[in-house]
Design a protein around this motif. Structure first.
Motif, mmCIF file in Angstrom:
data_model
loop_
_atom_site.group_PDB
_atom_site.id
_atom_site.type_symbol
_atom_site.label_atom_id
_atom_site.label_comp_id
_atom_site.label_asym_id
_atom_site.label_seq_id
_atom_site.Cartn_x
_atom_site.Cartn_y
_atom_site.Cartn_z
ATOM 1 N N UNK A 41 21.660 11.391 73.608
ATOM 2 C CA UNK A 41 23.020 11.774 74.166
ATOM 3 C C UNK A 41 23.828 12.514 74.448
ATOM 4 N N UNK A 42 22.996 13.683 74.939
ATOM 5 C CA UNK A 42 23.282 15.359 75.257
ATOM 6 C C UNK A 42 23.250 15.231 76.622
ATOM 7 N N UNK A 43 23.975 16.604 77.553
ATOM 8 C CA UNK A 43 23.422 16.511 78.754
ATOM 9 C C UNK A 43 22.152 17.179 78.716
ATOM 10 N N UNK A 44 21.931 18.070 79.794
ATOM 11 C CA UNK A 44 20.733 19.190 79.725
ATOM 12 C C UNK A 44 20.920 20.000 79.538
ATOM 13 N N UNK A 45 20.187 20.771 78.887
ATOM 14 C CA UNK A 45 20.660 22.629 78.669
ATOM 15 C C UNK A 45 19.880 23.320 79.372
ATOM 16 N N UNK B 91 27.058 12.714 84.545
ATOM 17 C CA UNK B 91 26.853 14.165 83.886
ATOM 18 C C UNK B 91 27.527 14.918 84.700
ATOM 19 N N UNK B 104 25.469 21.814 82.684
ATOM 20 C CA UNK B 104 25.563 20.866 82.196
ATOM 21 C C UNK B 104 26.794 20.124 81.544
ATOM 22 N N UNK B 105 27.207 19.141 81.528
ATOM 23 C CA UNK B 105 28.394 18.765 79.983
ATOM 24 C C UNK B 105 27.624 17.737 79.373
ATOM 25 N N UNK B 106 28.535 17.398 78.411
ATOM 26 C CA UNK B 106 27.836 16.529 77.301
ATOM 27 C C UNK B 106 27.869 14.749 77.314
#
Lengths: 112, 113
Positions: A41-45, B91, B104-106
């Protein structure tokens, strides 16, 4: 067409059990290879960028290496908090586009 | 640590309606991007934006999509007439240069019903 293939699709490890994830690529000259971590549920880090064969980068329990055809993400003594999907993205030097192509990722689960 | 901020986090819309997804990139970054990820599939590039204009776009980014940087901080993605297949996580990302990894954002989870 540029291709990025990640293997395995899924990997289950016990805490402390080291392993490696693979990203193989075919591009018209490599400009950069990127590793990302993605939690549900999150963006890539962003984790690492590798630019040339033989290069290595490290961060905590993670170490990324690069050859002319593939990259490995080595995970040493993983902990449950390392559980995530690890994405590889490849940026080609030729063709005029600098947009990286993402692989499908490896879903890593580390059991305590 | 600087972040890319996206709003809303979740949007439900009826098919055929217009939606605007909003992003605040990192302030000293020059390159901005929109990606989408359909559930269970890979991250797909939509469009990149530099110097107040689109620099690249994918085949997915057709006439129903548009991007804007209406002021010095916001970056928006508009989908003019949503379809069921537009349901995905969207994103936003930004970067200082094209050689570095992106921040990237969430994401915004778009559900079209």
């Amino acid at each position: 067409e540029d291709q990025v293939t990640q293997s395995p699709e899924a990997l289950r490890l016990q805490e402390g059990e080291s392993s490696s994830l693979n990203c193989s690529y075919t591009v018209s000259g490599l400009r950069g290879l990127f590793w990302y971590r993605q939690d549900p549920g999150k963006g890539p880090e962003f984790l690492f960028t590798l630019y040339s064969a033989g290069e290595e980068k490290e961060k905590e329990r993670l170490k990324a290496t690069l050859t002319k055809k593939e990259s490995f993400l080595h995970i040493t003594a993983p902990k449950p908090e390392d559980s995530a999907t690890y994405l590889c993205a490849v940026q080609a030097a030729a063709g005029g586009s600098y947009i990286p192509t993402f692989g499908r990722g490896t879903s890593l689960i580390v059991h305590p | 640590e600087p972040e890319v901020t996206q709003t809303p986090s979740h949007q439900v819309t009826q098919m055929g309606q217009e939606v605007i997804l909003r992003c605040v990139p990192i302030s000293n970054h020059l390159y901005f991007y929109w990606y989408r990820q359909i559930l269970g599939q890979k991250v797909e590039f939509l469009v990149s934006f530099y110097n107040n204009e689109i620099s690249e776009k994918s085949e997915i980014f057709d006439d129903q999509f548009s991007v804007e940087r209406p002021d010095g901080s916001n970056f928006t993605l508009k989908i003019r007439s949503t379809k069921l297949e537009d349901s995905a996580m969207y994103f936003c990302a930004s970067s200082e240069t094209t050689a570095y990894g992106y921040t990237f954002g969430s994401g915004t989870r778009l559900t079209v019903v």
